[in-house]
Design a protein around this motif. Structure first.
Motif, short mmCIF file in Angstrom:
data_model
loop_
_atom_site.label_atom_id
_atom_site.label_comp_id
_atom_site.label_asym_id
_atom_site.label_seq_id
_atom_site.Cartn_x
_atom_site.Cartn_y
_atom_site.Cartn_z
N ARG A 125 -24.85 -2.57 7.98
CA ARG A 125 -24.68 -2.72 6.55
C ARG A 125 -26.22 -3.30 5.88
N ARG A 126 -26.49 -4.45 6.55
CA ARG A 126 -28.02 -4.81 6.24
C ARG A 126 -29.17 -3.95 6.70
N GLU A 127 -29.02 -3.54 7.51
CA GLU A 127 -30.16 -2.92 8.47
C GLU A 127 -30.05 -2.10 7.31
N ILE A 128 -29.39 -1.32 7.06
CA ILE A 128 -29.09 0.23 6.22
C ILE A 128 -29.52 0.07 5.51
N GLN A 129 -29.27 -1.11 4.76
CA GLN A 129 -29.72 -1.62 3.57
C GLN A 129 -32.00 -2.05 2.83
N ARG A 130 -31.91 -2.68 4.25
CA ARG A 130 -33.46 -2.60 4.65
C ARG A 130 -34.34 -2.28 4.01
N TYR A 131 -33.21 -1.16 4.72
CA TYR A 131 -34.72 0.76 5.27
C TYR A 131 -34.45 1.27 3.81
N THR A 132 -33.70 0.74 3.24
CA THR A 132 -33.33 1.28 1.74
C THR A 132 -34.60 1.36 0.69
N ALA A 133 -34.24 -0.34 0.89
CA ALA A 133 -34.95 -0.95 0.25
C ALA A 133 -36.39 -1.33 -0.05
#
Length: 142
Positions: A125-133
């Protein structure tokens, strides 16, 4: 402290695991591939896996990190004025996934896996959130 040669070997071993996992996750699905299959494909022992990753989930997060870094690198060339940001992002995504179809499958599977898992906090989830950020930041500065 590791010597330069030890660090190089450690990095090569980690990359072998990442490469094997990327290929296997794309071919067999992220929920169908075992650690044993990954270590066999990388020609490494299972103990070596755990020297680099705590779990298959941590490995998947590292695969996502590597893929997102490559994809986000495609966005560094946005001219800021033309074409529209949406057209630019669509073009860069299309080019990236044409050259790296394995990541299209892995990214899609990871998002679906997260929706089914229901976990509020994990490395995937953190990796996907990093991408969307990063995308949000690009939109904010456009």
């Amino acid at each position: 402290m590791y010597s330069a040669r030890q660090e190089k070997r450690k990095s090569a071993t980690r990359q072998a695991l990442l490469s094997a996992a990327t290929g296997l996750f794309a071919a067999g699905g992220i929920d169908q591939v075992s650690i044993d299959e990954i270590t066999a494909a990388a020609d490494l022992g299972k103990g070596t896996f755990y020297k680099h990753f705590n779990s298959r989930e941590d490995l998947l997060a590292a695969v996502l990190h590597q893929g997102f870094d490559l994809l986000l690198g495609e966005f560094k060339t946005y001219p800021g004025d033309s074409p529209s940001l949406a057209a630019f992002l669509l073009d860069r995504h299309s080019r990236f996934f044409s050259g790296h179809p394995e990541y299209l499958l892995i990214f899609h599977q990871a998002r679906a896996w997260l929706q089914m898992s229901g976990e509020a906090e994990n490395p995937i989830r953190r990796e996907i959130q990093r991408y969307t950020a990063e995308i949000a930041e690009l939109e904010k500065n456009a």
